[in-house]
Structure formats: C-alpha cells, structure tokens
Design an enzyme around this catalytic site. Structure first.
Site: not given
Ligand code: PGA
Length: 272
Positions: A32, A34, A117, A119, A188, A194, A232
């Site tokens: 991914n 992003k 996702h 985000e 996730e 991250g 991560s």
C-alpha cells in the site's frame, strides 16, 4: 472415530494453518503506497520488481496512487503481479467530482482495490456502511475488494477490539452477504500502522482466529477467504508473523516503498 472423521479433522487442520493441499502455506504480499512515490520512482520500482521469480505459494499485489495505475497496466501486462487502487467510489457513475469508479479501475487493468483503510475511515469519514457499498461497487466490476478493518489503541486497551471488528465485518456482510467470500480481509490494528509497534504474536493469532470465527458464523469457510495482517510489517518481523496460524499474508505500507525492501520481504515470506 472412523476414517472419514479423521480425514475431516486433517482437512480442517490444514485449512486452519492456511496451507495449500501440498502443505505449503500461501501468502499474499500486498504493498500500500498511500500518497507516496513519483512517476519516476514508480517506473524505477516496476523495473526492479518486474520479473522477480515468485514461488507458487506467493501472490504479490501493489496499490499505487491512481495517476500511476497506467504504468502498471503498461508494464505488468504479462507479469504475475496484480495491482489495484487504494479506494473506489461507491457510486457507479455520474456527478461525483473527484471520485474514481470501479469501471474506471477495470479500464486501468486493476483486479483489486483497497476499501476501508483506517486512514480513509478516520480522515475521510468512510463509515463501515460506506466501506461496504464501495466493496459492492467493486465486485460489480469483478474487482476484488481488500477490506481493511482494525481497532484503535483505545479500543484495544479497553478490550473492545472484538466488538469493533465484528461491527466492521457485520456491516460488509449485511451489504454483501455471501459475496463477502470474494473479498480479502486485511486486519490492521490502527495503533500498529506506521508506528513501528506490532501486536504480540499471541495477539495476532487470537485476533485472526476471532476474525475467522466471525466469517465462519456467516457461513464462509476458512479456505474461501484470506485474512492479511497489516501494520509495521518489515523484513525483520515478516517471518515471525508469517508463521502465525490464520495469517495469510500482509498489507505493507512504509516497507513496500523501496523495491529492495519489498523484494526481500517477498523472499523471506516464501522461505517460511
Ligand atoms: P505500515 O502501513 O506498514 O507503514 O505500518 C500499513 C498500512 O497502512 O497498510
């Protein structure tokens, strides 16, 4: 216990471990990107990743930003690597400025799209109901949605993660019914994305097992759906996570941006 019962038990165990019938576990390694990479970097990445020998049990998927999808279409035409978008419109077509439809993704050769996702959920208000509609819109064009789910740190600390994951999955099941079988799930934990922090292997095992329990309750058998872990993942931890039962692959952000690191993750996963 007769022979048939034993066969059922063995089959069940093989499924639990996510093995193919030859006994090798299959992994999806998904990148991914992003909102990262330039056109130049994308071309370089594709040159480096194209033609990488892939073991039979490994499937590679890449999710670049929309403007670079055409490079994937041109360059990965005959490759085993599949690709897709990071999001898709829930509507089919029309006056939706800024949106990209499933049909358009199909035109770009996408066979996949991420939906939900964390985000998207937290910055752009994608509720579980919207995520479900996006997944449905993708399926209508034979695009496989990779549905991302996951709890926040607070929800984990308050021991509410099971209820959160169930609510997220229930919403897609309500919209998709048995078509959920055609999707991929990516677990996730938001607190692992991250941050460099990953759950313990026991937590990953327990959570993936729980996700399968929910899916089983919908009538979806273990062998008919894949559950990826994301948050991560890197070359250092990929093998340990890969050996956890019920983990069928990875959704990788930061560590997928450099071809070298992505290729080493692919290599390491195929050794497990
Ligand atoms: P990360 O991102 O690997 O950088 O934690 C994963 C993701 O957001 O999909």
């Amino acid at each position: 216990m007769d022979k048939k019962d034993i066969e059922i038990l063995v089959r069940r165990r093989i499924q639990e471990l996510g093995l193919d019938m030859a006994g090798k576990k299959e992994y999806i390694i998904a990148a991914n990107w992003k909102m990262n990479m330039s056109e130049k970097e994308t071309k370089k990445f594709l040159e480096e990743v194209k033609g990488v020998p892939l073991a039979d049990n490994i499937k590679v998927m890449i999710f670049p930003p929309y403007p670079y999808l055409h490079l994937f279409k041109e360059q990965l035409r005959y490759e085993k690597i599949t690709y897709g978008a990071q999001d898709v419109a829930k509507e089919e077509k029309g006056a939706y400025t800024g949106e990209v439809s499933a049909a358009m993704l199909g035109d770009m050769g996408c066979s996949l799209t991420l939906v939900g996702h964390s985000e998207r959920r937290s910055y752009y208000g994608d509720s579980s109901e919207i995520v479900a509609k996006k997944a449905k819109a993708a399926l209508a064009y034979q695009i496989t949605p990779v549905i991302c789910i996951g709890e926040t740190l607070e929800e984990r600390q308050q021991d509410r993660y099971k209820e959160v994951l169930k609510t997220q999955l229930d919403a897609v099941y309500r919209e998709l019914g048995n078509m959920l079988e055609k999707c991929i799930i990516a677990y996730e934990p938001v607190w692992a994305i991250g941050t460099g922090v990953i759950p313990t292997m026991d937590q990953i095992h327990e959570t993936h097992k729980y996700i399968y329990q929910i899916l089983n309750a919908y009538g979806i058998t273990d062998n008919n759906i894949r559950v990826l872990y994301g948050g991560s993942v890197n070359a250092k931890n990929v093998q340990e996570i890969a050996s956890v039962n019920y983990v069928n692959g990875f959704l990788i952000g930061g560590a997928s941006l450099k071809a070298e690191s992505f290729k080493s993750i692919i290599g390491l996963a195929s050794e497990v």
